[in-house]
Scaffold this motif. Structure first.
Motif, short mmCIF file in Angstrom:
data_model
loop_
_atom_site.label_atom_id
_atom_site.label_comp_id
_atom_site.label_asym_id
_atom_site.label_seq_id
_atom_site.Cartn_x
_atom_site.Cartn_y
_atom_site.Cartn_z
N THR A 18 0.82 -1.15 0.11
CA THR A 18 0.04 0.18 0.01
C THR A 18 0.99 1.17 0.10
O THR A 18 2.29 1.26 0.24
CB THR A 18 -0.79 0.05 1.20
N ILE A 19 0.33 2.40 -0.05
CA ILE A 19 1.01 3.73 0.15
C ILE A 19 1.73 3.82 1.33
O ILE A 19 2.94 4.08 1.39
CB ILE A 19 0.18 4.94 -0.34
N ALA A 20 0.90 3.30 2.37
CA ALA A 20 1.67 3.44 3.80
C ALA A 20 2.76 2.49 4.01
O ALA A 20 3.62 2.64 4.53
CB ALA A 20 0.46 3.14 4.81
N GLU A 21 2.72 1.50 3.26
CA GLU A 21 3.84 0.46 3.21
C GLU A 21 5.03 0.61 2.37
O GLU A 21 6.00 0.09 2.33
CB GLU A 21 3.44 -1.10 3.09
N GLY A 22 4.75 1.72 1.50
CA GLY A 22 6.21 2.26 0.81
C GLY A 22 5.88 2.39 -0.87
O GLY A 22 6.72 2.76 -1.54
#
Length: 144
Positions: free
Chosen positions: A28-32
């Motif tokens: 995800t975006i949060a995971e990079g």
């Protein structure tokens, strides 16, 4: 005195880092992930990123023991980052088609699925699935 990686000049500002998580469609975006999901690649490796960037003429350095800080899994398959030289010493672009790090990431994500190693893996996995389906002899109850 600061430590510098071998064969990497002291001026690291000309080099960008690309971790596989930046172009991984499983993140995800949060995971990079840093590019749109529809353009991302399934589980890219640092070696694949290095191969596609070196093939187009970029100066590339693979650092196998580096880890992406947001990566919680410490397995060897998730290790590695790629350093890519975008600008020469005098500040000019090495390759005019890659003015930014995002352009390099999008190119890598577009090109990695076309690699021979990727296309061969897809073909061989289909064959193994078909062979596995046909070998179900002797299982289940016998009919009388």
């Amino acid at each position: 005195m600061a430590w510098a990686a071998p064969s990497l000049p002291n001026d690291k500002s000309r080099f960008i880092c690309i971790y596989p998580a930046y172009i991984n469609n499983k993140k995800t975006i949060a995971e990079g992930r840093r590019i749109p999901l529809e353009k991302a690649v399934e589980n890219p490796t640092p070696t694949e990123i290095q191969d596609v960037c070196a093939a187009v003429g970029l100066n590339v350095l693979l650092e196998k023991n580096k880890m992406y800080p947001r990566e919680w899994n410490r397995d060897a398959q998730y290790r590695g980052r790629v350093r890519i030289e975008l600008k020469t010493e005098d500040g000019k672009l090495c390759q005019p088609q890659f003015p930014t790090r995002k352009a390099v990431m999008l190119y890598a994500a577009e090109t990695i699925p076309k690699l021979k190693t990727r296309t061969q893996k897809m073909g061989s996995s289909d064959q193994s699935l078909q062979q596995g389906e046909g070998s179900k002899k002797g299982k289940g109850k016998k009919k009388k």
